[in-house]
Design an enzyme around this catalytic site. Structure first.
Site, PDB file in Angstrom:
ATOM      1  N   ALA A 174      -4.375  -5.281   2.736  1.00 49.31           N
ATOM      2  CA  ALA A 174      -5.356  -5.816   3.692  1.00 49.31           C
ATOM      3  C   ALA A 174      -4.872  -7.103   4.355  1.00 49.31           C
ATOM      4  CB  ALA A 174      -6.690  -6.041   2.984  1.00 49.31           C
TER       5      ALA A 174
ATOM      6  N   HIS B  76      -3.811  -7.209   8.101  1.00 44.93           N
ATOM      7  CA  HIS B  76      -4.748  -7.321   9.220  1.00 44.93           C
ATOM      8  C   HIS B  76      -5.361  -8.722   9.355  1.00 44.93           C
ATOM      9  CE1 HIS B  76      -4.279  -3.054   8.651  1.00 44.93           C
ATOM     10  NE2 HIS B  76      -4.886  -3.117   7.478  1.00 44.93           N
TER      11      HIS B  76
ATOM     12  N   PRO C  65      -2.494  -6.780  -1.951  1.00 49.03           N
ATOM     13  CA  PRO C  65      -3.667  -6.621  -2.802  1.00 49.03           C
ATOM     14  C   PRO C  65      -4.158  -5.184  -2.959  1.00 49.03           C
ATOM     15  CG  PRO C  65      -4.242  -7.635  -0.712  1.00 49.03           C
ATOM     16  CD  PRO C  65      -2.744  -7.622  -0.784  1.00 49.03           C
ATOM     17  N   ASN C  66      -4.558  -4.902  -4.177  1.00 48.35           N
ATOM     18  CA  ASN C  66      -5.203  -3.642  -4.583  1.00 48.35           C
ATOM     19  C   ASN C  66      -4.246  -2.459  -4.676  1.00 48.35           C
ATOM     20  OD1 ASN C  66      -7.925  -4.661  -4.845  1.00 48.35           O
ATOM     21  ND2 ASN C  66      -7.902  -4.884  -2.629  1.00 48.35           N
TER      22      ASN C  66
ATOM     23  N   ARG D  48      -8.322  -1.969  11.135  1.00 49.90           N
ATOM     24  CA  ARG D  48      -6.994  -1.745  10.532  1.00 49.90           C
ATOM     25  C   ARG D  48      -5.928  -1.465  11.593  1.00 49.90           C
ATOM     26  NH1 ARG D  48      -8.154  -1.185   4.959  1.00 49.90           N
ATOM     27  NH2 ARG D  48     -10.212  -0.299   4.677  1.00 49.90           N
TER      28      ARG D  48
ATOM     29  N   GLU E 258       7.804  -2.662   7.843  1.00 49.79           N
ATOM     30  CA  GLU E 258       6.396  -2.628   7.410  1.00 49.79           C
ATOM     31  C   GLU E 258       6.046  -1.195   7.006  1.00 49.79           C
ATOM     32  OE1 GLU E 258       3.803  -3.836  10.568  1.00 49.79           O
ATOM     33  OE2 GLU E 258       1.976  -3.390   9.432  1.00 49.79           O
TER      34      GLU E 258
ATOM     35  N   ASP F  64       3.800 -16.000   9.425  1.00 45.92           N
ATOM     36  CA  ASP F  64       4.650 -17.193   9.566  1.00 45.92           C
ATOM     37  C   ASP F  64       5.791 -17.178   8.553  1.00 45.92           C
ATOM     38  OD1 ASP F  64       3.164 -18.128  11.669  1.00 45.92           O
ATOM     39  OD2 ASP F  64       2.036 -19.596  10.508  1.00 45.92           O
TER      40      ASP F  64
ATOM     41  N   ASN G 219       4.465  -3.757   2.224  1.00 41.77           N
ATOM     42  CA  ASN G 219       3.122  -3.222   2.408  1.00 41.77           C
ATOM     43  C   ASN G 219       2.180  -4.344   2.012  1.00 41.77           C
ATOM     44  OD1 ASN G 219       0.654  -2.007   2.462  1.00 41.77           O
ATOM     45  ND2 ASN G 219       1.261  -0.180   1.297  1.00 41.77           N
TER      46      ASN G 219
ATOM     47  N   ARG H 138      -7.898   5.593  -7.787  1.00 39.73           N
ATOM     48  CA  ARG H 138      -9.020   5.969  -6.913  1.00 39.73           C
ATOM     49  C   ARG H 138      -8.487   6.353  -5.539  1.00 39.73           C
ATOM     50  NH1 ARG H 138     -12.616   1.193  -5.970  1.00 39.73           N
ATOM     51  NH2 ARG H 138     -13.067   2.582  -4.247  1.00 39.73           N
TER      52      ARG H 138
ATOM     53  N   TYR I 125      -4.810   7.600  -0.167  1.00 38.00           N
ATOM     54  CA  TYR I 125      -3.544   6.962  -0.543  1.00 38.00           C
ATOM     55  C   TYR I 125      -2.607   7.858  -1.354  1.00 38.00           C
ATOM     56  CZ  TYR I 125      -6.010   2.770   0.947  1.00 38.00           C
ATOM     57  OH  TYR I 125      -6.700   1.846   1.687  1.00 38.00           O
TER      58      TYR I 125
ATOM     59  N   ARG J 140      -7.770   5.160  11.080  1.00 38.92           N
ATOM     60  CA  ARG J 140      -8.824   4.597  10.233  1.00 38.92           C
ATOM     61  C   ARG J 140      -9.681   3.615  11.054  1.00 38.92           C
ATOM     62  NH1 ARG J 140      -6.469   2.811   4.633  1.00 38.92           N
ATOM     63  NH2 ARG J 140      -8.697   2.949   4.177  1.00 38.92           N
TER      64      ARG J 140
ATOM     65  N   HIS K 181       2.918   1.426   5.409  1.00 42.34           N
ATOM     66  CA  HIS K 181       1.555   1.713   4.946  1.00 42.34           C
ATOM     67  C   HIS K 181       1.498   3.155   4.486  1.00 42.34           C
ATOM     68  CE1 HIS K 181       0.147  -2.064   6.455  1.00 42.34           C
ATOM     69  NE2 HIS K 181       0.819  -1.824   7.568  1.00 42.34           N
ATOM     70  N   LEU K 182       0.837   3.379   3.387  1.00 44.71           N
ATOM     71  CA  LEU K 182       0.677   4.743   2.869  1.00 44.71           C
ATOM     72  C   LEU K 182      -0.165   5.578   3.822  1.00 44.71           C
ATOM     73  CD1 LEU K 182      -0.069   3.482  -0.689  1.00 44.71           C
ATOM     74  CD2 LEU K 182       1.859   4.985  -0.147  1.00 44.71           C
ATOM     75  N   SER K 183      -1.258   4.986   4.274  1.00 44.62           N
ATOM     76  CA  SER K 183      -2.176   5.718   5.155  1.00 44.62           C
ATOM     77  C   SER K 183      -1.799   5.458   6.615  1.00 44.62           C
ATOM     78  CB  SER K 183      -3.616   5.243   4.911  1.00 44.62           C
ATOM     79  OG  SER K 183      -3.752   3.861   5.229  1.00 44.62           O
TER      80      SER K 183
END
Ligand code: CA2
Length: 152
Positions: A77, A80, A10-11, A111, A98, A87, A74, A18, A23, A107, A100-102
Site C-alpha cells: 500500500a 500509493h 506491508p501485509n 490503487r 516495481e 525519495d 513490491n 487470505r 493475490y 482494482r 505487484h501481484l495483482s
C-alpha cells in the site's frame, strides 16, 4: 556476483493466508524460494525482505545504495501513498523494478497511482508470483546492458 534487494512492504507477510483470489496461493516464503531458484540460474545474489513499516523500507532502500546493484520492490500500500519511499528510491540511483501481484489497474481507483513508478525502470503487475521471477530477468538484462555484456 551482482546483488539484488527484493523488498516487500506491508501485509505481504499475510500472503497465502487470505484473499487467494486477489493475490494467489503462494506464501511470501514460496515466492522467496522461487526467486532464489531463478536468481541462481541468472547468477544473481538476492536479499529478500519484508516489513510492515515505512521507515524500515526507507532504511533498506538507503542500504541498497551501498550494498546492492538493483532493487525489486513490491511496496504494498505504500506504493500509493509514500513520497518517502519515492525519495529514497530516487536517491538510491539504482535500477528499480516495481512488482505487484495483482493488476492494480483492474482494482480501486486509489490503487491506479504509484509513487514508486516515478523511480522505476519497469513495472510488472497482475502476474502473481511469476512477476518476481520476470523482474529478476529484467534486472539481469539491465545489469548486463550496463556492463556491455550481451543479454539473451
Ligand atoms: O498487488 C500487489 O502486490 C499489491 O502491492 C498488494 C498490496 C496492495 O495494497 C497494493 O495495492 C497491490 C497489499 C498486500 C496485502 O496482502 C495481503 C495478502 C493476504 C491477505 C491480506 C493482504
Amino acid at each position: 556476483m551482482a546483488t539484488v534487494f527484493i523488498l516487500n512492504g506491508p501485509n505481504l507477510n499475510l500472503l497465502g493466508v487470505r484473499d487467494p483470489a486477489v493475490y494467489g496461493r503462494d506464501t511470501l516464503g514460496d515466492i522467496e524460494e522461487r526467486c532464489l531458484r531463478r536468481a541462481a540460474a541468472l547468477k544473481l545474489e538476492i536479499d529478500f525482505r519484508q516489513t510492515n513499516h515505512e521507515g524500515q523500507l526507507v532504511d533498506w532502500i538507503q542500504e541498497a545504495r551501498e550494498s546492492a546493484d538493483a532493487i525489486i520492490l513490491n511496496a504494498g500500500a505504500f506504493t500509493h501513498t509514500s513520497l518517502a519511499v519515492l525519495d529514497a528510491l530516487s536517491a538510491a540511483d539504482l535500477p528499480v523494478i516495481e512488482v505487484h501481484l495483482s493488476n492494480i489497474f483492474r482494482r480501486e481507483r486509489f490503487r491506479h497511482h504509484s509513487y514508486v513508478s516515478l523511480a522505476a525502470a519497469g513495472v510488472i503487475c497482475g502476474l502473481g508470483a511469476q512477476g518476481y521471477e520476470l523482474a529478476l530477468e529484467a534486472v539481469a538484462r539491465l545489469l548486463a546492458g550496463r556492463t556491455g555484456e550481451t543479454s539473451q
